[in-house]
Design an enzyme around this catalytic site. Sequence first.
Site, PDB file in Angstrom:
ATOM      1  N   SER A 293       0.848  -1.280  -0.069  1.00 42.27           N
ATOM      2  CA  SER A 293       0.112   0.050   0.021  1.00 42.27           C
ATOM      3  C   SER A 293       0.821   1.307   0.107  1.00 42.27           C
ATOM      4  CB  SER A 293      -0.786  -0.179   1.168  1.00 42.27           C
ATOM      5  OG  SER A 293      -1.959   0.884   1.070  1.00 42.27           O
ATOM      6  N   ASP A 304       9.670   5.428 -10.243  1.00 43.34           N
ATOM      7  CA  ASP A 304       9.191   6.030 -11.658  1.00 43.34           C
ATOM      8  C   ASP A 304       9.908   7.464 -11.727  1.00 43.34           C
ATOM      9  OD1 ASP A 304       7.703   4.100 -11.927  1.00 43.34           O
ATOM     10  OD2 ASP A 304       5.784   5.192 -11.387  1.00 43.34           O
ATOM     11  N   LYS A 318      -0.318  -4.138  -3.091  1.00 48.96           N
ATOM     12  CA  LYS A 318      -1.678  -3.704  -2.664  1.00 48.96           C
ATOM     13  C   LYS A 318      -1.963  -2.383  -3.323  1.00 48.96           C
ATOM     14  CE  LYS A 318      -4.777  -2.432   1.219  1.00 48.96           C
ATOM     15  NZ  LYS A 318      -5.033  -1.075   0.811  1.00 48.96           N
TER      16      LYS A 318
END
Length: 553
Positions: A293, A304, A318
């Site tokens: 999460s 990224d 998740k």
Amino acid sequence: MNKPLKKSLLIFLLGAIVLSGFFAFKTKNDKLFAIAKNIDIFATMVRELDSYYVDEIDPDELVTIGINAMLEELDPYTTYIPEEESADFRVMTTGEYGGVGALIGNRGEGNIIVMPYTGFPAQSAGLKIADELLKVDTVSVVDKPTSDVSSLLKGPANTEVFVQVKRGDDTLGFNLTRRKIVIKNVPFYGKVDDRTGYIKLSEFTTNASNEVRNALLDLKGQGIERLILDLRDNPGGLVNEAAEIVNLFIPKGKDIVKTIGKLENVNYTYKTTKTPVDKEIPLVVLINENSASASEIVAGALQDYDRAVLIGRKSFGKGLVQTTIPLSYNSQMKITTAKYYIPSGRCIQAIDYTKSRESGELTSVPDSLRKEFKTKNGRVVLDGAGIEPDEMVVQVKYAPISYSLVARSHIFNFATEYARSHKEIADPSTFSISDADYESFKKWLDGKEYDYKTYVEKSVEDLTKYAENETYFDEIQSQIEAIKAKVHHNKEQDLITYQDEIRKILSEEIVSRYYFQEGMIEASLNGDPAVKEALTFLSVPDKFQQTLTASRK
């Protein structure tokens, strides 16, 4: 287009719009009617059961079972929170409660103090790990469930509570004043060498980002030039805290994560809104299969933007967002309302629960259907299976003897006795039990049960079971018995063969008696393969930079 045709077309379009509205209205009304009908049937059924069933029923328990069974058809994160569990749910999301500040558990011989938190009433008053709880106020807790004991210890701040414990042969009493307990999101931070800082982030409750910020500023004040952020075994929490932590390393105005769901009001983009603390410091993030999460948002966003090298193992996956909705009678429902999408555009959710309901098994996205996305520097990353690290570290596998010694509490109990006979030890970063201490441990084990099966023994057992069903079993039975005799383990020899890992586990447990949770974490870093790999990357700038710029598939 002539006027009659234009008029006819207009009438047709208006009619289509009216009809589509009618069908949408009808469909919605049909669904509302179905909901009302089934709720009425359910309520009628419970009433009739209460009236006619041969034995007494508990309507609260029965309805709760029905609700939970219904929610199990969705995903494991959509849950019902009855009024009596609201306080526990609040602790999970805020990290705050009123109590004495100690983790308690049951080791088979009653409820004990597993870990007193540093600086809170239990630890300040002198309660120690392994103290067996006998009474809370006037209530005997010897045979009570751990959850009941925990409830008795909790209460409003500034109220008094008496705790009686057994320590060895002594019975001791402590008068404690409850306080507002705030569980730390950062249980430990420090330097792992002269140039490298380390921050362990274990939760994402309220104030997590401030704790990471303060730790980072303190470490920079100590002269660190590079950083390891450890998110292993962090189950996640508040997404806004995750966004703020990313903002410590990423410039203002960047997307961190988007939540996209069925309703417009759950669609939201979290952005960096502040000037970062340090957008240049070389950064490694540690993740594993229990990083979930909010942990995955932090790790994924930093990956990224090519801001950090990720080391460890693939994260949990998740990518579902939960919203807490109040229900009647002070109950609540935590419901999945959206999915997370990190800056590259990928969703981090690994399990498709819709398909899982259809097949009856947990269904992951097949590798062939995972989509490619690109990081800022053009590195290829994939969706559909959590966050994959840039450098994999194989999970440490302990020997069966180590599992047995821990599971049977022999490590725990020896550490307790060791602490009672040793007033102090070296600091956590350098402490290790001596050869003489390990010999004492081996003697202490004499007569204690810690039998186990090795991996090979288990394999031979399985082989025997399958071979017994074959017609030629009699022919090979003697050979199987010979293999069994050869692989039969020697516990005393295993204590020598696997002494390095046993000594490490034992040393960490002993450290906890003197330096509590913080010391246990610090001690665990010695020989940690992921930390070792992180230091290797950070100490070779070219390797670090190449990882963040090289294309990978």
